[in-house]
Scaffold this motif. Structure first.
Motif, PDB file in Angstrom:
ATOM      1  N   LEU A   1      35.835  40.767  39.790  1.00  0.00           N
ATOM      2  CA  LEU A   1      34.575  40.277  40.362  1.00  0.00           C
ATOM      3  C   LEU A   1      34.635  40.221  41.883  1.00  0.00           C
TER       4      LEU A   1
ATOM      5  N   TRP B   1      34.316  43.706  43.243  1.00  0.00           N
ATOM      6  CA  TRP B   1      32.913  44.115  43.132  1.00  0.00           C
ATOM      7  C   TRP B   1      32.085  43.467  44.240  1.00  0.00           C
TER       8      TRP B   1
ATOM      9  N   PHE C   1      27.519  38.562  34.557  1.00  0.00           N
ATOM     10  CA  PHE C   1      28.627  39.261  35.203  1.00  0.00           C
ATOM     11  C   PHE C   1      29.340  40.183  34.224  1.00  0.00           C
TER      12      PHE C   1
ATOM     13  N   THR D   1      28.250  43.995  35.890  1.00  0.00           N
ATOM     14  CA  THR D   1      29.253  44.290  36.914  1.00  0.00           C
ATOM     15  C   THR D   1      30.356  45.133  36.261  1.00  0.00           C
TER      16      THR D   1
ATOM     17  N   LEU E   1      33.091  44.263  35.475  1.00  0.00           N
ATOM     18  CA  LEU E   1      33.880  43.405  34.591  1.00  0.00           C
ATOM     19  C   LEU E   1      33.802  43.892  33.146  1.00  0.00           C
TER      20      LEU E   1
END
Length: 160
Positions: free
Chosen positions: A42, A45, A106, A110, A112
């Protein structure tokens, strides 16, 4: 039968949420490798968007901040079992919903992904179940939520 189901929901859902939140603290507060992977992905990102450190150890959304919010939500849920403090579960549900809305988003939007630790997506499923549980409690306790909101508005108005 209906009373029994209501008890399961009003007692079981907060305890389920607390179990998930409190169990996750051992990972977040001990710098477990699984947590480092998640918050590292994260943060990388966020860095690509010019917000390096946002999910880092001292960042606004660090594992410690999120873990602390989960701990507060759990404490509010447990205190809400005291009859005179039952409205605290409304605050706990709202806080839990906010935390899990972030977690689910998330995971979905993302890099992730839904399986960052190769656990078969268990962490993502848990986040979704906690999100649904918090939403369910907010809907079921909507009268308490409205009363609490009115009391808060009244206190803000009188403090001016």
């Amino acid at each position: 039968m209906r009373v029994w189901i209501s008890r399961i929901i009003h007692i079981g859902l907060p305890l389920f949420i607390c179990a998930i939140f409190l169990d996750s603290l051992r990972y977040k507060f001990t710098d477990a490798p699984e947590t480092q992977v998640i918050f590292g992905l994260l943060d990388a990102w966020a860095a690509s968007w010019g917000a390096a450190g946002l999910f880092g150890p001292t960042g606004l959304f660090s594992q410690y901040v999120i873990g602390s919010a989960e701990l507060v939500a759990s404490a509010l849920f447990l205190l809400g079992f005291i009859p005179s403090l039952k409205r605290l579960q409304v605050l706990a549900s709202a806080l839990g919903l906010a935390i899990m809305t972030g977690a689910v988003n998330f995971h979905l939007f993302t890099p992730l992904g839904i399986d960052p630790n190769q656990d078969g997506g268990g962490l993502f499923v848990a986040a979704c179940l906690v999100w649904l549980s918090c939403l369910t409690l907010l809907i079921l306790k909507r009268q308490d939520a409205m009363a609490l909101a009115c009391d808060l508005l009244r206190s803000v108005r009188t403090s001016r």
